[in-house]
Design a protein around this motif. Structure first.
Motif, PDB file in Angstrom:
ATOM      1  N   HIS A   1     -13.832 -15.591   8.653  1.00 44.77           N
ATOM      2  CA  HIS A   1     -14.284 -15.964   7.315  1.00 44.77           C
ATOM      3  C   HIS A   1     -14.954 -14.782   6.625  1.00 44.77           C
ATOM      4  O   HIS A   1     -14.419 -14.242   5.670  1.00 44.77           O
ATOM      5  CB  HIS A   1     -15.226 -17.159   7.399  1.00 44.77           C
ATOM      6  CG  HIS A   1     -15.766 -17.612   6.083  1.00 44.77           C
ATOM      7  ND1 HIS A   1     -17.046 -18.071   5.938  1.00 44.77           N
ATOM      8  CD2 HIS A   1     -15.204 -17.673   4.853  1.00 44.77           C
ATOM      9  CE1 HIS A   1     -17.252 -18.413   4.679  1.00 44.77           C
ATOM     10  NE2 HIS A   1     -16.143 -18.178   3.995  1.00 44.77           N
ATOM     11  N   LEU A   2     -16.105 -14.341   7.114  1.00 40.49           N
ATOM     12  CA  LEU A   2     -16.836 -13.229   6.503  1.00 40.49           C
ATOM     13  C   LEU A   2     -17.315 -12.222   7.537  1.00 40.49           C
ATOM     14  O   LEU A   2     -18.271 -11.487   7.296  1.00 40.49           O
ATOM     15  CB  LEU A   2     -18.027 -13.750   5.694  1.00 40.49           C
ATOM     16  CG  LEU A   2     -17.672 -14.564   4.447  1.00 40.49           C
ATOM     17  CD1 LEU A   2     -18.919 -15.154   3.798  1.00 40.49           C
ATOM     18  CD2 LEU A   2     -16.906 -13.713   3.438  1.00 40.49           C
ATOM     19  N   ALA A   3     -16.679 -12.208   8.692  1.00 36.33           N
ATOM     20  CA  ALA A   3     -16.935 -11.233   9.761  1.00 36.33           C
ATOM     21  C   ALA A   3     -18.313 -11.346  10.399  1.00 36.33           C
ATOM     22  O   ALA A   3     -18.785 -10.404  11.028  1.00 36.33           O
ATOM     23  CB  ALA A   3     -16.695  -9.805   9.259  1.00 36.33           C
ATOM     24  N   ASN A   4     -18.955 -12.495  10.295  1.00 37.49           N
ATOM     25  CA  ASN A   4     -20.226 -12.685  10.983  1.00 37.49           C
ATOM     26  C   ASN A   4     -19.996 -12.748  12.482  1.00 37.49           C
ATOM     27  O   ASN A   4     -18.958 -13.239  12.931  1.00 37.49           O
ATOM     28  CB  ASN A   4     -20.894 -13.980  10.515  1.00 37.49           C
ATOM     29  CG  ASN A   4     -21.310 -13.903   9.074  1.00 37.49           C
ATOM     30  OD1 ASN A   4     -20.517 -14.137   8.189  1.00 37.49           O
ATOM     31  ND2 ASN A   4     -22.555 -13.545   8.855  1.00 37.49           N
ATOM     32  N   PRO A   5     -20.958 -12.263  13.294  1.00 40.97           N
ATOM     33  CA  PRO A   5     -20.791 -12.297  14.754  1.00 40.97           C
ATOM     34  C   PRO A   5     -20.727 -13.735  15.281  1.00 40.97           C
ATOM     35  O   PRO A   5     -21.646 -14.522  15.062  1.00 40.97           O
ATOM     36  CB  PRO A   5     -22.035 -11.586  15.285  1.00 40.97           C
ATOM     37  CG  PRO A   5     -22.594 -10.834  14.132  1.00 40.97           C
ATOM     38  CD  PRO A   5     -22.197 -11.585  12.901  1.00 40.97           C
ATOM     39  N   LEU A   6     -19.648 -14.051  15.967  1.00 41.69           N
ATOM     40  CA  LEU A   6     -19.514 -15.381  16.568  1.00 41.69           C
ATOM     41  C   LEU A   6     -20.522 -15.586  17.691  1.00 41.69           C
ATOM     42  O   LEU A   6     -20.895 -16.715  17.992  1.00 41.69           O
ATOM     43  CB  LEU A   6     -18.097 -15.575  17.087  1.00 41.69           C
ATOM     44  CG  LEU A   6     -17.033 -15.709  16.002  1.00 41.69           C
ATOM     45  CD1 LEU A   6     -15.640 -15.575  16.606  1.00 41.69           C
ATOM     46  CD2 LEU A   6     -17.177 -17.028  15.266  1.00 41.69           C
ATOM     47  N   SER A   7     -20.964 -14.484  18.299  1.00 36.10           N
ATOM     48  CA  SER A   7     -21.929 -14.574  19.400  1.00 36.10           C
ATOM     49  C   SER A   7     -23.272 -15.137  18.944  1.00 36.10           C
ATOM     50  O   SER A   7     -24.084 -15.556  19.771  1.00 36.10           O
ATOM     51  CB  SER A   7     -22.127 -13.206  20.046  1.00 36.10           C
ATOM     52  OG  SER A   7     -22.538 -12.259  19.077  1.00 36.10           O
ATOM     53  N   GLU A   8     -23.520 -15.186  17.644  1.00 38.87           N
ATOM     54  CA  GLU A   8     -24.751 -15.787  17.126  1.00 38.87           C
ATOM     55  C   GLU A   8     -24.589 -17.288  16.920  1.00 38.87           C
ATOM     56  O   GLU A   8     -25.536 -17.971  16.551  1.00 38.87           O
ATOM     57  CB  GLU A   8     -25.153 -15.111  15.816  1.00 38.87           C
ATOM     58  CG  GLU A   8     -25.529 -13.656  16.002  1.00 38.87           C
ATOM     59  CD  GLU A   8     -25.864 -12.955  14.697  1.00 38.87           C
ATOM     60  OE1 GLU A   8     -25.852 -13.602  13.621  1.00 38.87           O
ATOM     61  OE2 GLU A   8     -26.139 -11.744  14.758  1.00 38.87           O
ATOM     62  N   GLY A   9     -23.376 -17.781  17.161  1.00 45.56           N
ATOM     63  CA  GLY A   9     -23.085 -19.203  16.986  1.00 45.56           C
ATOM     64  C   GLY A   9     -23.379 -20.000  18.238  1.00 45.56           C
ATOM     65  O   GLY A   9     -24.227 -19.628  19.052  1.00 45.56           O
ATOM     66  N   GLU A  10     -22.636 -21.076  18.391  1.00 44.96           N
ATOM     67  CA  GLU A  10     -22.894 -22.012  19.483  1.00 44.96           C
ATOM     68  C   GLU A  10     -21.588 -22.400  20.173  1.00 44.96           C
ATOM     69  O   GLU A  10     -20.566 -22.595  19.510  1.00 44.96           O
ATOM     70  CB  GLU A  10     -23.547 -23.255  18.871  1.00 44.96           C
ATOM     71  CG  GLU A  10     -24.005 -24.280  19.855  1.00 44.96           C
ATOM     72  CD  GLU A  10     -24.770 -25.393  19.153  1.00 44.96           C
ATOM     73  OE1 GLU A  10     -24.231 -26.519  19.083  1.00 44.96           O
ATOM     74  OE2 GLU A  10     -25.889 -25.133  18.671  1.00 44.96           O
ATOM     75  N   LEU A  11     -21.647 -22.519  21.497  1.00 42.59           N
ATOM     76  CA  LEU A  11     -20.519 -22.978  22.290  1.00 42.59           C
ATOM     77  C   LEU A  11     -20.925 -24.281  22.961  1.00 42.59           C
ATOM     78  O   LEU A  11     -21.892 -24.319  23.727  1.00 42.59           O
ATOM     79  CB  LEU A  11     -20.141 -21.932  23.348  1.00 42.59           C
ATOM     80  CG  LEU A  11     -18.991 -22.305  24.282  1.00 42.59           C
ATOM     81  CD1 LEU A  11     -17.678 -22.433  23.501  1.00 42.59           C
ATOM     82  CD2 LEU A  11     -18.847 -21.263  25.388  1.00 42.59           C
ATOM     83  N   GLN A  12     -20.177 -25.351  22.646  1.00 38.39           N
ATOM     84  CA  GLN A  12     -20.404 -26.648  23.285  1.00 38.39           C
ATOM     85  C   GLN A  12     -19.070 -27.137  23.797  1.00 38.39           C
ATOM     86  O   GLN A  12     -18.173 -27.432  22.995  1.00 38.39           O
ATOM     87  CB  GLN A  12     -21.005 -27.657  22.307  1.00 38.39           C
ATOM     88  CG  GLN A  12     -22.428 -27.343  21.924  1.00 38.39           C
ATOM     89  CD  GLN A  12     -23.055 -28.476  21.130  1.00 38.39           C
ATOM     90  OE1 GLN A  12     -22.388 -29.315  20.541  1.00 38.39           O
ATOM     91  NE2 GLN A  12     -24.373 -28.500  21.122  1.00 38.39           N
ATOM     92  N   GLY A  13     -18.925 -27.168  25.122  1.00 39.74           N
ATOM     93  CA  GLY A  13     -17.632 -27.501  25.712  1.00 39.74           C
ATOM     94  C   GLY A  13     -16.652 -26.410  25.344  1.00 39.74           C
ATOM     95  O   GLY A  13     -16.884 -25.245  25.633  1.00 39.74           O
ATOM     96  N   ASN A  14     -15.566 -26.786  24.676  1.00 36.30           N
ATOM     97  CA  ASN A  14     -14.600 -25.781  24.241  1.00 36.30           C
ATOM     98  C   ASN A  14     -14.715 -25.511  22.736  1.00 36.30           C
ATOM     99  O   ASN A  14     -13.867 -24.832  22.170  1.00 36.30           O
ATOM    100  CB  ASN A  14     -13.174 -26.207  24.597  1.00 36.30           C
ATOM    101  CG  ASN A  14     -12.706 -27.393  23.786  1.00 36.30           C
ATOM    102  OD1 ASN A  14     -13.440 -28.367  23.635  1.00 36.30           O
ATOM    103  ND2 ASN A  14     -11.508 -27.329  23.259  1.00 36.30           N
ATOM    104  N   ILE A  15     -15.759 -26.009  22.097  1.00 37.84           N
ATOM    105  CA  ILE A  15     -15.930 -25.854  20.655  1.00 37.84           C
ATOM    106  C   ILE A  15     -16.917 -24.721  20.359  1.00 37.84           C
ATOM    107  O   ILE A  15     -18.070 -24.754  20.777  1.00 37.84           O
ATOM    108  CB  ILE A  15     -16.428 -27.173  20.008  1.00 37.84           C
ATOM    109  CG1 ILE A  15     -15.408 -28.287  20.227  1.00 37.84           C
ATOM    110  CG2 ILE A  15     -16.727 -26.978  18.535  1.00 37.84           C
ATOM    111  CD1 ILE A  15     -14.046 -28.027  19.599  1.00 37.84           C
TER     112      ILE A  15
END
Length: 105
Positions: free
Chosen positions: A46-60
């Motif tokens: 989307h806007l190249a934000n780091p995905l590592s700052e997000g959240e992983l729940q199960g496979n989502i």
């Protein structure tokens, strides 16, 4: 053929977790889903934000910036469905995680 780069060990990314590593000039996100490690470029399409700052729940995998959602096993978009992560091949050798940056799947 290309080169497989050492991205760490299985102790660095336990099942259900994710972590960011830098391999050369590429930021990579490792996700351990159901005991299998997957690697993606650590940036949301989307806007190249780091995905590592997000959240992983199960496979989502959810991006923290604008809540785009991806399937961490495939890299395919869940919301929006037409989004897709840049995926890198992974292999595990013993407890070492190896990532190949030259081929994108």
């Amino acid at each position: 053929m290309g080169v497989w780069l050492d991205a760490g060990t299985l102790d660095d990314v336990w099942e259900g977790e994710m972590c960011a590593v830098t391999l050369g000039a590429v930021d990579v996100l490792l996700c351990n889903v159901a005991g299998q490690v997957h690697a993606y470029q650590d940036r949301c399409p989307h806007l190249a934000n780091p995905l590592s700052e997000g959240e992983l729940q199960g496979n989502i995998l959810t991006c923290a910036a604008h809540e785009w959602v991806f399937d961490a096993q495939t890299g395919n978009g869940v919301n929006p469905e037409d989004a897709c992560l840049r995926r890198f091949p992974v292999r595990v050798d013993g407890d070492r995680i190896l990532v190949h940056l030259g081929v994108v799947g």
